[in-house]
Each structure stands twice: as structure tokens, then as C-alpha cells.
Design a protein around this motif. Sequence first.
Motif, PDB file in Angstrom:
ATOM      1  N   PRO A 169      18.743  58.467   8.207  1.00 62.58           N
ATOM      2  CA  PRO A 169      18.345  57.311   8.948  1.00 62.58           C
ATOM      3  C   PRO A 169      16.875  57.358   9.327  1.00 62.58           C
ATOM      4  N   GLU A 170      16.353  58.585   9.465  1.00 60.42           N
ATOM      5  CA  GLU A 170      14.754  58.684   9.591  1.00 60.42           C
ATOM      6  C   GLU A 170      13.973  58.078   8.384  1.00 60.42           C
ATOM      7  N   PHE A 171      14.578  58.299   7.071  1.00 57.30           N
ATOM      8  CA  PHE A 171      13.730  58.007   5.951  1.00 57.30           C
ATOM      9  C   PHE A 171      14.013  56.532   5.788  1.00 57.30           C
ATOM     10  N   ARG A 172      15.069  56.086   6.121  1.00 60.28           N
ATOM     11  CA  ARG A 172      15.406  54.723   6.210  1.00 60.28           C
ATOM     12  C   ARG A 172      14.570  53.735   7.080  1.00 60.28           C
ATOM     13  N   GLN A 173      14.211  54.434   8.095  1.00 58.86           N
ATOM     14  CA  GLN A 173      13.219  53.600   9.065  1.00 58.86           C
ATOM     15  C   GLN A 173      12.020  53.565   8.388  1.00 58.86           C
ATOM     16  N   LEU A 174      11.616  54.842   7.654  1.00 55.26           N
ATOM     17  CA  LEU A 174      10.175  54.745   6.740  1.00 55.26           C
ATOM     18  C   LEU A 174      10.170  53.669   5.864  1.00 55.26           C
ATOM     19  N   ILE A 175      11.530  53.487   5.181  1.00 59.66           N
ATOM     20  CA  ILE A 175      11.364  52.393   4.125  1.00 59.66           C
ATOM     21  C   ILE A 175      11.293  50.950   5.127  1.00 59.66           C
ATOM     22  N   ARG A 176      11.876  50.703   6.029  1.00 60.67           N
ATOM     23  CA  ARG A 176      11.802  49.428   6.697  1.00 60.67           C
ATOM     24  C   ARG A 176      10.120  49.399   6.951  1.00 60.67           C
ATOM     25  N   ARG A 177       9.633  50.603   7.692  1.00 62.08           N
ATOM     26  CA  ARG A 177       8.150  50.060   7.876  1.00 62.08           C
ATOM     27  C   ARG A 177       7.406  49.829   6.901  1.00 62.08           C
ATOM     28  N   SER A 178       7.562  50.398   5.593  1.00 61.08           N
ATOM     29  CA  SER A 178       6.932  50.288   4.604  1.00 61.08           C
ATOM     30  C   SER A 178       7.133  48.713   3.968  1.00 61.08           C
ATOM     31  N   LEU A 179       8.373  48.261   3.977  1.00 63.73           N
ATOM     32  CA  LEU A 179       8.712  46.850   3.409  1.00 63.73           C
ATOM     33  C   LEU A 179       8.163  45.932   4.320  1.00 63.73           C
ATOM     34  N   GLU A 180       8.092  46.100   5.576  1.00 66.57           N
ATOM     35  CA  GLU A 180       7.865  44.872   6.720  1.00 66.57           C
ATOM     36  C   GLU A 180       6.598  44.266   6.385  1.00 66.57           C
ATOM     37  N   PRO A 181       5.437  45.116   6.103  1.00 65.32           N
ATOM     38  CA  PRO A 181       4.102  44.524   6.023  1.00 65.32           C
ATOM     39  C   PRO A 181       4.016  43.633   4.700  1.00 65.32           C
ATOM     40  N   LEU A 182       4.861  43.885   3.653  1.00 69.39           N
ATOM     41  CA  LEU A 182       5.074  43.020   2.310  1.00 69.39           C
ATOM     42  C   LEU A 182       5.751  41.723   3.042  1.00 69.39           C
ATOM     43  N   ASP A 183       6.444  41.605   3.662  1.00 66.29           N
ATOM     44  CA  ASP A 183       7.131  40.449   4.201  1.00 66.29           C
ATOM     45  C   ASP A 183       6.163  39.783   4.909  1.00 66.29           C
ATOM     46  N   THR A 184       5.296  40.372   5.760  1.00 62.92           N
ATOM     47  CA  THR A 184       4.419  39.838   6.476  1.00 62.92           C
ATOM     48  C   THR A 184       3.489  39.080   5.388  1.00 62.92           C
ATOM     49  N   LEU A 185       2.915  39.548   4.504  1.00 62.04           N
ATOM     50  CA  LEU A 185       2.040  39.118   3.377  1.00 62.04           C
ATOM     51  C   LEU A 185       2.563  37.893   2.624  1.00 62.04           C
ATOM     52  N   GLY A 186       3.980  37.803   2.503  1.00 59.91           N
ATOM     53  CA  GLY A 186       4.400  36.975   1.701  1.00 59.91           C
ATOM     54  C   GLY A 186       4.149  36.905   0.425  1.00 59.91           C
ATOM     55  N   VAL A 187       3.782  38.015  -0.232  1.00 56.25           N
ATOM     56  CA  VAL A 187       3.217  38.170  -1.642  1.00 56.25           C
ATOM     57  C   VAL A 187       4.296  38.269  -2.557  1.00 56.25           C
ATOM     58  N   VAL A 188       5.546  38.812  -2.066  1.00 53.34           N
ATOM     59  CA  VAL A 188       6.775  39.369  -2.945  1.00 53.34           C
ATOM     60  C   VAL A 188       7.763  38.302  -2.924  1.00 53.34           C
TER      61      VAL A 188
END
Lengths: 290, 210
Positions: free
Chosen positions: A126-145
Motif C-alpha cells: 500500500p505504501e509503495f502503491r501510494q508512491l506510484i500514485r504520487r509519481s503518476l499524478e504530475p504526468l496526468d497534470t502535464l497531459g503529455v502522456v
Amino acid sequence: MRITVCIPVRFCVCWAVYFIDAGEPTVYQREVFPNAPLEFVAAEVRFPYSPKLGRHESFDVLVDALRDVFPIPDREEQRERAVGPQGVQAAEPQVTYRLLAKDRLSSVTVGHSRLNLEVTDYQEYPEFRQLIRRSLEPLDTLGVVVGVERIGLRFIDEVRVPSVKAASDWRGYIADEFLGPLVLSDEGTVENLEGIVKMQTHAETHLVLRYAALDGAGVVGGGPLRRRKPPSSGPFFVIDTDSVWQGPEIMDFDVESVLDVFDQLHEPVGTIFHRTITDRLKNEVLRSNP
Amino acid sequence: MSETPTSAPTVVYEIEPSELTASGSAVLRDLGYRAGRLRDEVELLNRDVNDHHRTVRPYDLSERASSKARKSVETLLDELSTERGMAWRDVARVAGVSRSAVRKWRAGDTPSPESRTRLALAAAFLDLLEQFPIEDPVGWLEVPILPGYSATAFDVFEAGHLDLLLDYAGQRVTAIEVLDVLDTSWRERFSSTFEVFTAPDGERSIRPKK
């Protein structure tokens, strides 16, 4: 119908989870070992080539969003070389940006076509999953993927037992099924033993298990992340589990959908690990104080 | 014992590394377990080569500097400022003197042997950087080596870590490793209000952070 029952079996570190699915009991005993051999965990998401993703402006967004977790930025260039009839030829260097935690036990790396989250002090999913989420969310914000091509979750264990001096000494600590070729020990001294298993776990996911009896400082290390503890030398047994999703089509990039895939990839990993090792290893080594 | 197998048609057994998660990770030392021993041998050889290279490199730099030192001060100053584009304040830094001292040299004064040696060393070092290749060595020295921090390669040069800087130019060490040697408190000392970006002309430049 699916029922989950949690029963504390051992104080604070061990619990058994029973999944009762349509009358078919499947027992999966999960345990957090004090002396766990897990040295490296990586979560990777690969995208179609995105020129903006490797640029400094995109990196700035990641830096700001992850400053509380990964405050140290670094820039890496990876050069690939091909050996052919013309000799060694260098390809164009690939620039990636890495954000490190202060203790250098974890980092996230971003390039034009992939994001990698790597840790050497993995604790719980669960802790690692949260890190994955934190890492992906900025990419979502950028909209480059624009989409996702591949999602991978890799666990690398390096099992070390003080009494093991040679490959044949792994009997009793590693499940016999993974030591089959040791029957050849009568013909000579087995120095290295390796195996690869690739299997399909769901419609679009497969798992690659690589295992090997090796000798040395380990397969993890020598890079920007440091290990939890200094590597020792001598015989060790690698259990390398890579759980992968790769669909026939590119999946739309959506953080929740990607996390759902990671959950699916994580499911079989613990069971695979437990089936590779023996109770003797658990009792003598993994449950002892490090 | 040779690690290469007995001659046979090409047969691929192993999963290709690109099929593995984090296959390009700098954290994993050995993806090809079968090549483990061979890679150890290569690493040992590589280490020997690197040690030899590090032993030989100072002599190369020293020899180049000696050659530069035979030139007149006027020629050296011209080489650094006109040919290389080094600002006079930076010429003063490499020589370890004040700007007024450099002005006096330009007017005909004679620098001390130590200052002359430093000028020659700087000129030789810039020649070496071109071999990596770095097209604009002076520009390379002036740009912060890590985004978000003001420390430049020039700071590393001024601190006397020439060998480390050459390793950095050859991408044998990372920016963080360089900064750790320069100053263990670099994160506080060099925290910057400027940021590095790629300008429209493709060159790395700095600007105030937004």
C-alpha cells in the motif's frame, strides 16, 4: 462471493488471509519478515514516445510535485552501444531525469518513454502503491502522456545464508523444484545454477521468474540508489520476479486504471516468492533479527 | 575456463533484457546472470584501465600546460579571452588574482610564475575538454551542473578538482557525485534562485526561477 477473513496468528508481524472464492479455498499466507531478502523493487510505466516528457519543463513540474518525497534532482545520460561488423557504435544518448529521496533508498526516473519508480527499502505494497500514485499524478497534470504501452512490477530478492558455501548447499533453503539440476552434482561441482520461467497470469499479463545461485556482491547496486545495508560477498540466491501487463492496444493513460493494473500485477508475486523458499529458510534466516 | 559456449547455431533462450521491467536501470548491476563471471572480469579490466587512465591523465594535462607556458602572457591572455571567450573576471579567477592584476598584465606587467602556470593550466584544460567533445568549454564551465543549484563546473575547477571535472566531462561520475566532493553542504550553499533551461538556440542557459 468473496470473503476476506483476517486472523492475527503471530504478534504484530504475521497474519493469514483466506480468500474464499466460490467455495474454492485458496490460502495465501503473507508475512513481513524482519530479515527479508528483498533488495530492489521497481514499478515501470512505458508510454509511446513523448518528446515533452524528457524536457526540463516537464521535469520542473515533477520536481515541484514530488519535492517532499524526492527532493534531490539528477540528470542521467544513458548511452547504448551496438557491436557489429563495423565495430562498436554509439547511439544517441538518452537523457533521463532522476529524483532521489534524501536517504537515496528510492527514486523516480522520467524519460521520453517511461517512468520508473525504484526502491531498495520496500516495506508494504500500500505504501509503495501510494508512491506510484504520487509519481503518476504530475504526468496526468502535464497531459503529455497519450497512453500506456506496458506496465511492469519487479521484485528482486537476494537470499543469503551464512552456512551456504556452494550451490549444492542451497538444498533445504530453496524449494527442490528450483534446484533440480543439482542432481548433476555427482558428476562435478555445480558452480552456477540459473533458470527462467515465463507464464501467463491473466489475459494480458504474464510473469517472468528468473532464479539463480550466484556468488558475489549481488545484482543490485553500483548505481545512484544505495542498498539498505552494505552488500556482503559470497553465495546468494536471486529470486527475480517481473510481473508485466502489455495489452494488444495502447491503454488510455488514467492514474486509477494504471494503479488497478499494478494491483493485478502484485497479486501473484508473494505466492511465487513463498513457493520458491522453504520453511527452514523462513525459520532460520528470514524470521531472525538482521 | 572460457565462458563462451561451444560453437552452435544462434539460439535464443533467454528473455530479452528489454522485456524486463527497469531493464535500463542504473541500479541493477547485472541483468545477464550467465555473463556474471565474464562481467566481473570485464569490470576488473575496466577498473584497471580506469586506474591507468587516471594515472596517465595528469601527465597529459601537465605536458599540455608546459607547452602552453612557453607562450607569452599576451598570447595566453588572448587565447583565453578572445579565442575561448573567457570573461576577464574568470581569467582572474583561474589565475588566482584580482581583476586589476589582469588589467596590469594586459598593460604589460609580468605575472608571477605561479599565476603564469595557472593561466597555462587553464588553457591546457580547455583544450582537453574539447576532446570529449565539448564544443564550448568556457560555456560548459559556466553553466550550473545541477538544475536548481548555482554550483558550476568553474567552481569545481577553482577548487582544484581537475581530475574529477574531467571524469564528469567524460560522464564517468554524476553531477551529484561531483557536488559531494566539492562541498558536502552543497544543497544549502548552492541553493539557487536561478534555473537551467534549454534556450531556443539549443544551448543550456540560466534564468531566474518563476
